[in-house]
Design a protein around this motif. Structure first.
Motif, PDB file in Angstrom:
ATOM      1  N   ILE A  72     -26.446 106.219  -6.148  1.00 51.63           N
ATOM      2  CA  ILE A  72     -25.400 105.778  -7.070  1.00 51.63           C
ATOM      3  C   ILE A  72     -24.008 106.043  -6.489  1.00 51.63           C
ATOM      4  O   ILE A  72     -23.080 105.268  -6.716  1.00 51.63           O
ATOM      5  N   GLU A  73     -23.874 107.097  -5.701  1.00 52.06           N
ATOM      6  CA  GLU A  73     -22.573 107.422  -5.122  1.00 52.06           C
ATOM      7  C   GLU A  73     -22.092 106.362  -4.140  1.00 52.06           C
ATOM      8  O   GLU A  73     -20.895 106.277  -3.868  1.00 52.06           O
ATOM      9  N   GLY A  74     -23.007 105.571  -3.613  1.00 47.59           N
ATOM     10  CA  GLY A  74     -22.638 104.571  -2.616  1.00 47.59           C
ATOM     11  C   GLY A  74     -22.337 103.186  -3.162  1.00 47.59           C
ATOM     12  O   GLY A  74     -22.029 102.284  -2.390  1.00 47.59           O
ATOM     13  N   LEU A  75     -22.402 102.987  -4.469  1.00 47.55           N
ATOM     14  CA  LEU A  75     -22.205 101.644  -5.018  1.00 47.55           C
ATOM     15  C   LEU A  75     -20.750 101.218  -5.135  1.00 47.55           C
ATOM     16  O   LEU A  75     -20.412 100.085  -4.838  1.00 47.55           O
ATOM     17  N   ASP A  78     -13.892 100.640  -2.451  1.00 50.04           N
ATOM     18  CA  ASP A  78     -12.454 100.383  -2.503  1.00 50.04           C
ATOM     19  C   ASP A  78     -11.858 100.668  -3.875  1.00 50.04           C
ATOM     20  O   ASP A  78     -11.023  99.910  -4.373  1.00 50.04           O
ATOM     21  N   GLY A  79     -12.321 101.726  -4.509  1.00 50.07           N
ATOM     22  CA  GLY A  79     -11.780 102.129  -5.791  1.00 50.07           C
ATOM     23  C   GLY A  79     -12.269 101.325  -6.984  1.00 50.07           C
ATOM     24  O   GLY A  79     -11.859 101.567  -8.107  1.00 50.07           O
ATOM     25  N   GLY A  80     -13.152 100.356  -6.738  1.00 47.01           N
ATOM     26  CA  GLY A  80     -13.673  99.550  -7.833  1.00 47.01           C
ATOM     27  C   GLY A  80     -15.158  99.760  -8.018  1.00 47.01           C
ATOM     28  O   GLY A  80     -15.879 100.016  -7.052  1.00 47.01           O
ATOM     29  N   LEU A  81     -15.598  99.655  -9.251  1.00 49.54           N
ATOM     30  CA  LEU A  81     -17.013  99.817  -9.538  1.00 49.54           C
ATOM     31  C   LEU A  81     -17.817  98.612  -9.080  1.00 49.54           C
ATOM     32  O   LEU A  81     -17.302  97.494  -9.006  1.00 49.54           O
ATOM     33  N   HIS A  82     -19.072  98.841  -8.791  1.00 54.40           N
ATOM     34  CA  HIS A  82     -20.011  97.757  -8.514  1.00 54.40           C
ATOM     35  C   HIS A  82     -20.134  96.943  -9.811  1.00 54.40           C
ATOM     36  O   HIS A  82     -20.042  97.501 -10.910  1.00 54.40           O
ATOM     37  N   GLU A 150     -20.188  88.448 -15.662  1.00 57.99           N
ATOM     38  CA  GLU A 150     -19.423  88.673 -16.882  1.00 57.99           C
ATOM     39  C   GLU A 150     -19.070  90.147 -17.037  1.00 57.99           C
ATOM     40  O   GLU A 150     -19.556  90.834 -17.905  1.00 57.99           O
ATOM     41  N   THR A 151     -18.200  90.626 -16.168  1.00 58.61           N
ATOM     42  CA  THR A 151     -17.723  92.006 -16.283  1.00 58.61           C
ATOM     43  C   THR A 151     -16.210  91.976 -16.453  1.00 58.61           C
ATOM     44  O   THR A 151     -15.551  90.996 -16.088  1.00 58.61           O
TER      45      THR A 151
END
Length: 154
Positions: A72-75, A78-82, A150-151
């Protein structure tokens, strides 16, 4: 042995019997992977092993030499969530949050295999991950929303 975790190489000296879950948490200090049942029944310890979901509580570290491991730490990048992480937030698919890392990694693997899943595909694809809070309808909506792009960030 050499583990490739979230794209970075790590030299690890672990006993032959050590589980990947222990190595990630205790040697590499990646604590997003959770120990819950310890016998491959709940999915909270799910990681991506060469892109496929794997229960790290059942996987020996020695079997991972030279393989790609995603946690999960690798998802986030660049400061944005997967997108799947963002969809879980947007759809309120997190309650206590303990199962969330495993749920998200299982969803990422599912969407990699099947980018446009049906609701039934999601239910089947996520069936190896338990949520003790019963957030299943929201988890399904989150996976479907991520598949549709759709995020709130995209």
């Amino acid at each position: 042995m050499r583990l490739i975790v979230n794209g970075a190489g790590h030299e690890v000296a672990a006993p032959d019997h050590e589980r990947l879950l222990t190595t990630l948490r205790e040697r590499l200090h990646l604590t997003g992977t959770k120990l819950v049942c310890g016998r491959g029944e709940c999915g909270a310890c799910t990681v991506l092993l060469d892109g496929a979901p794997a229960y790290s509580c059942l996987t020996l570290t020695a079997a991972c030499d030279g393989r790609e491991i995603g946690t999960i730490e690798g998802l986030a990048h660049d400061g944005g969530l997967h997108p799947v992480q963002q969809a879980f937030i947007d759809q309120d698919a997190v309650q206590c949050g303990f199962c969330t890392p495993g749920q998200i990694l299982a969803a990422v693997a599912l969407l990699h295999r099947k980018p446009r899943p049906s609701e039934q595909d999601v239910r089947r694809g996520m069936s190896g991950n338990l949520c003790r809070c019963g957030t299943y309808p929201k988890i399904v909506r989150a996976v479907l929303a991520a598949a549709e792009g759709e995020t709130s960030d995209g």
